[in-house]
Design a protein around this motif. Structure first.
Motif, short mmCIF file in Angstrom:
data_model
loop_
_atom_site.label_atom_id
_atom_site.label_comp_id
_atom_site.label_asym_id
_atom_site.label_seq_id
_atom_site.Cartn_x
_atom_site.Cartn_y
_atom_site.Cartn_z
N LEU A 13 0.78 -1.46 -0.05
CA LEU A 13 0.14 0.09 0.02
C LEU A 13 0.74 1.16 0.00
O LEU A 13 0.52 2.23 -0.73
CB LEU A 13 -0.96 0.04 1.21
N PRO A 14 1.76 1.59 0.84
CA PRO A 14 2.54 2.71 0.79
C PRO A 14 3.26 3.00 -0.57
O PRO A 14 3.44 4.18 -1.09
CB PRO A 14 3.65 2.53 1.81
N SER A 15 3.58 1.77 -1.36
CA SER A 15 4.36 1.88 -2.46
C SER A 15 3.36 2.35 -3.65
O SER A 15 3.82 3.35 -4.44
CB SER A 15 5.02 0.59 -2.95
N VAL A 16 2.08 2.07 -3.49
CA VAL A 16 1.32 2.29 -4.58
C VAL A 16 0.69 3.81 -4.25
O VAL A 16 0.62 4.65 -5.28
CB VAL A 16 -0.07 1.38 -4.28
N ILE A 17 0.54 4.11 -2.87
CA ILE A 17 0.46 5.61 -2.76
C ILE A 17 1.40 6.51 -3.27
O ILE A 17 1.00 7.34 -3.74
CB ILE A 17 -0.07 5.71 -1.17
N GLY A 18 2.70 6.21 -3.10
CA GLY A 18 3.88 6.94 -3.47
C GLY A 18 3.75 7.16 -4.86
O GLY A 18 4.07 7.98 -5.55
#
Length: 78
Positions: A13-18
């Motif tokens: 999730l953090p990678s996708v948000i970034g």
């Protein structure tokens, strides 16, 4: 299996948000650059249309050629 899937989502999730955030910023930068180019092009077009062309020749006069020759001779002789 649900625990593994939940952990996978939490890790990804953090990678996708970034990635989504970076793409949004890239799009904003691209739009700003295009707007700047359009503004520069319209300003250049306005300047070009405001300038008047001269009917006089741009070739230097005989006096200018003579003065240039005299200057170069002075530099060589010095």
């Amino acid at each position: 299996m649900l625990v593994v899937l939940g952990m996978f989502v939490l890790l990804v999730l953090p990678s996708v948000i970034g990635i989504v955030h970076d793409r949004r910023i890239d799009r904003q930068i691209r739009e700003a650059q295009e707007a700047r180019k359009e503004a520069a092009n319209s300003a250049a077009a306005t300047t070009r249309s405001a300038q008047k062309s001269s009917s006089r020749s741009t070739v230097p006069s005989t006096a200018t050629w003579y003065a240039d020759g005299r200057r170069s001779k002075k530099l060589v002789n010095s």
